[in-house]
Scaffold this motif. Sequence first.
Motif, PDB file in Angstrom:
ATOM      1  N   ARG A  85      -9.352  22.900   6.911  1.00 44.30           N
ATOM      2  CA  ARG A  85     -10.006  21.686   6.432  1.00 44.30           C
ATOM      3  C   ARG A  85     -10.397  20.796   7.593  1.00 44.30           C
ATOM      4  O   ARG A  85      -9.662  20.677   8.568  1.00 44.30           O
ATOM      5  CB  ARG A  85      -9.078  20.934   5.478  1.00 44.30           C
ATOM      6  CG  ARG A  85      -8.759  21.758   4.244  1.00 44.30           C
ATOM      7  CD  ARG A  85      -7.862  21.038   3.301  1.00 44.30           C
ATOM      8  NE  ARG A  85      -7.650  21.854   2.113  1.00 44.30           N
ATOM      9  CZ  ARG A  85      -6.669  21.679   1.268  1.00 44.30           C
ATOM     10  NH1 ARG A  85      -5.804  20.705   1.469  1.00 44.30           N
ATOM     11  NH2 ARG A  85      -6.541  22.455   0.221  1.00 44.30           N
ATOM     12  N   ALA A  86     -11.549  20.181   7.474  1.00 41.12           N
ATOM     13  CA  ALA A  86     -12.050  19.287   8.519  1.00 41.12           C
ATOM     14  C   ALA A  86     -11.479  17.897   8.290  1.00 41.12           C
ATOM     15  O   ALA A  86     -12.043  17.078   7.571  1.00 41.12           O
ATOM     16  CB  ALA A  86     -13.572  19.252   8.504  1.00 41.12           C
ATOM     17  N   THR A  87     -10.326  17.630   8.881  1.00 35.15           N
ATOM     18  CA  THR A  87      -9.693  16.324   8.742  1.00 35.15           C
ATOM     19  C   THR A  87      -8.781  16.054   9.930  1.00 35.15           C
ATOM     20  O   THR A  87      -8.218  16.973  10.511  1.00 35.15           O
ATOM     21  CB  THR A  87      -8.871  16.227   7.434  1.00 35.15           C
ATOM     22  OG1 THR A  87      -8.300  14.928   7.335  1.00 35.15           O
ATOM     23  CG2 THR A  87      -7.767  17.261   7.383  1.00 35.15           C
ATOM     24  N   CYS A  88      -8.663  14.814  10.279  1.00 31.80           N
ATOM     25  CA  CYS A  88      -7.704  14.409  11.314  1.00 31.80           C
ATOM     26  C   CYS A  88      -6.368  14.030  10.698  1.00 31.80           C
ATOM     27  O   CYS A  88      -5.379  13.861  11.404  1.00 31.80           O
ATOM     28  CB  CYS A  88      -8.260  13.228  12.106  1.00 31.80           C
ATOM     29  SG  CYS A  88      -9.685  13.649  13.106  1.00 31.80           S
ATOM     30  N   ASN A  89      -6.352  13.867   9.372  1.00 35.73           N
ATOM     31  CA  ASN A  89      -5.147  13.419   8.679  1.00 35.73           C
ATOM     32  C   ASN A  89      -4.864  14.306   7.470  1.00 35.73           C
ATOM     33  O   ASN A  89      -5.240  13.975   6.350  1.00 35.73           O
ATOM     34  CB  ASN A  89      -5.313  11.965   8.221  1.00 35.73           C
ATOM     35  CG  ASN A  89      -5.579  11.038   9.383  1.00 35.73           C
ATOM     36  OD1 ASN A  89      -4.818  11.030  10.338  1.00 35.73           O
ATOM     37  ND2 ASN A  89      -6.656  10.284   9.319  1.00 35.73           N
ATOM     38  N   PRO A  90      -4.169  15.447   7.660  1.00 34.68           N
ATOM     39  CA  PRO A  90      -3.852  16.293   6.508  1.00 34.68           C
ATOM     40  C   PRO A  90      -2.871  15.589   5.577  1.00 34.68           C
ATOM     41  O   PRO A  90      -2.116  14.718   6.020  1.00 34.68           O
ATOM     42  CB  PRO A  90      -3.222  17.528   7.133  1.00 34.68           C
ATOM     43  CG  PRO A  90      -2.714  17.086   8.460  1.00 34.68           C
ATOM     44  CD  PRO A  90      -3.626  15.983   8.901  1.00 34.68           C
ATOM     45  N   LYS A  98      -4.840  21.256  15.030  1.00 32.16           N
ATOM     46  CA  LYS A  98      -6.220  21.310  15.483  1.00 32.16           C
ATOM     47  C   LYS A  98      -6.488  22.710  16.028  1.00 32.16           C
ATOM     48  O   LYS A  98      -5.783  23.196  16.910  1.00 32.16           O
ATOM     49  CB  LYS A  98      -6.458  20.274  16.571  1.00 32.16           C
ATOM     50  CG  LYS A  98      -7.888  20.233  17.056  1.00 32.16           C
ATOM     51  CD  LYS A  98      -8.039  19.127  18.075  1.00 32.16           C
ATOM     52  CE  LYS A  98      -9.449  19.032  18.587  1.00 32.16           C
ATOM     53  NZ  LYS A  98      -9.600  17.933  19.527  1.00 32.16           N
TER      54      LYS A  98
END
Length: 65
Positions: A37-42, A50
């Motif tokens: 998933r493209a997110t900095c905050n899972p 990353k």
Amino acid sequence: MPVIRDFQIQHPGVQIEVTAGNGALNLARGECDVALRATCNPPENLVGRKIAIIEWAPFACTGID
């Protein structure tokens, strides 16, 4: 993605099927085993690492033919 290629070289017995889309599959319901998933905050209930840098770019057309 190099990370998938490298994984398949190290683990040839593992089958990888990649499905790309905007919808989120549910890991808890068994809709997938691994989610990228493209997110900095899972979410707190998931582990995130990353693995790549994703470049984004807007596209448009001048009109509809």
